[in-house]
Design an enzyme around this catalytic site. Structure first.
Site, mmCIF file in Angstrom:
data_model
loop_
_atom_site.group_PDB
_atom_site.id
_atom_site.type_symbol
_atom_site.label_atom_id
_atom_site.label_comp_id
_atom_site.label_asym_id
_atom_site.label_seq_id
_atom_site.Cartn_x
_atom_site.Cartn_y
_atom_site.Cartn_z
ATOM 1 C CD GLN A 81 -3.070 0.656 0.084
ATOM 2 O OE1 GLN A 81 -3.207 -0.499 -0.290
ATOM 3 N NE2 GLN A 81 -3.771 1.679 -0.405
ATOM 4 C CD GLU B 169 6.641 -26.162 10.876
ATOM 5 O OE1 GLU B 169 6.799 -26.442 12.080
ATOM 6 O OE2 GLU B 169 7.560 -25.786 10.137
#
Length: 409
Positions: free
Chosen positions: A362, A389
């Protein structure tokens, strides 16, 4: 027991600076190329092996650092360089941790060196736990391991998925069901040695991010491994299964950890450190851009809308690092995660990486959305931290269950 400190000692600083130099000089210049190629960056792994980064000795030194900060420090610097290439360099470590967490001294000494190879012939290893129908729900695992007592061999059948280095690894560590009635407590881990018949690579995945890291299915069809390849040994497994059966009859009792969960529990702060490295890299690009890019006759950082974003980004990164360091210190010093501190570190750091890399895009505006700048790649890479994980949702579940003592679903 080492005291908890936020200050690295001189030796740790020297290692950090060495790793940072490798990440800046070797990893970063190669990052865009290997991301586009979506192939394992063997030349970079070879360079890491030559200087001693890709080696059992290096990771052992960091793993046994009494402060607990060796591994997170190393992960942060390497992943600051590039997440995909870094994962190709450190991906073998998950399999190595699986052996360290569950194996005997003989198994550790035999198999971990074969996971890395040597500087002239580097190898990789794979940890295979997830399945097409059993990702977060490890109790639904279908891969079976049946003991052939006459031959003292285990026979493995099933399909694993999302395996880093799956199919190209020299050594595979495979989690399989040995007693389906016990659910996740009936799992065990096995070494599949190089060139074992019946193991093959299935689909190789084309991924959104970390594209320099090889991810694939691993297919096991009547894979026979010697009894000595059961991590921890059969006597230990039989004792653990017997305790689990007794507790099941009694209607519960003390929780028994399975092999896969022991591996993930040990590695979650390290994954958090990877996320911190990626977030820090994106923040640094955004900060430099904001101080040099001018709009309306002044640097864009003069605008509060940009400056405040950068302030929040840096605050979140530092907070994530502290959570990772705390969990890493606790783990190495035998402090129990009574509030799921390992999951906390992974959750906050991974969410931070996603948010910070998005904010970096951004701040760079249209430039951030192009491949001329690295933040779009970093943003794609960061998405994986909230998934592998243990997803962010699973981390929240672990934390909530630990805090409440309730079987929250």
């Amino acid at each position: 027991m080492a005291e908890f400190t936020m200050e690295l000692n001189d030796e740790q600083k020297e290692v950090r600076d060495w790793l940072h130099g490798f990440a800046a000089d070797v990893i970063r210049p190669a990052a865009a190329e290997w991301d586009e190629r979506e192939e394992t960056p063997w030349p970079v792994i070879q360079e890491a092996a030559k200087v001693g980064i890709y080696s059992l000795d290096f990771y052992a030194q960091q793993y046994f650092d009494p402060t607990g900060l060796g591994i997170p420090m190393a992960m942060e610097e390497l992943f600051w360089g590039d997440a995909g290439i870094a994962l190709s360099i450190v991906g073998t470590g998950l399999a190595a941790v699986g052996v360290l967490a569950n194996g005997t001294e003989e198994q550790i000494g035999t198999w971990i060196p074969q996971m890395y190879g040597d500087t002239n012939d580097v190898k990789v290893a794979a940890f295979c736990s997830s399945e097409p129908d059993a990702g977060s729900d490890v109790a639904s695992m279908r891969t079976r391991a049946v003991y052939d007592e006459a031959k003292d061999e285990w026979v493995l059948n099933g399909t694993k998925t999302w395996a880093t280095n799956g199919g190209i690894a020299n050594v595979h560590v495979v989690v399989a069901v040995v007693d389906a009635e016990l659910g996740s407590k009936g799992h065990a881990s096995f070494i599949v040695p190089p060139n074992t018949p019946g193991l093959s690579q299935g689909q190789k995945f084309k991924k959104h991010g970390i594209r320099a890291s090889h991810t694939a299915e691993v297919v096991l069809e009547n894979v026979r491994v010697p009894g000595s390849c059961l991590l921890g040994g059969k006597e230990k497994l039989d004792e653990r299964l017997a305790r689990a059966r007794e507790r099941a009859k009694a209607g519960g009792g003390e929780r028994v950890k399975n092999a896969a969960m022991a591996t993930f529990e040990a590695s979650r702060p390290a994954v958090g450190a990877m996320a911190v490295g990626t977030a820090r890299a994106a923040y640094e690009v955004a900060l430099e851009y904001a101080t040099t890019r001018e709009q309306f006759g002044r640097p864009i950082i003069d605008n509060q809308g940009v400056a405040f974003q950068l302030a929040d980004m840096r605050t979140s990164i530092d907070a994530a690092r502290l959570l990772v360091w705390r969990a890493s210190w606790m783990a190495v010093n035998g402090k129990p995660f009574t509030a799921a501190e390992g999951s906390m570190s992974k959750l906050f750091a991974s969410e931070t990486a996603k948010k910070v890399t998005g904010q970096a895009i951004q701040i760079l505006g249209g430039n951030g959305y192009t491949r001329e700048y690295p933040v779009e790649r970093m943003h794609r890479d960061a998405a994986i931290y909230t998934i592998f994980e243990g997803t962010s949702e699973i981390q929240r579940l672990v934390i909530a269950r630990t805090l409440s003592g309730m079987p929250i679903r």
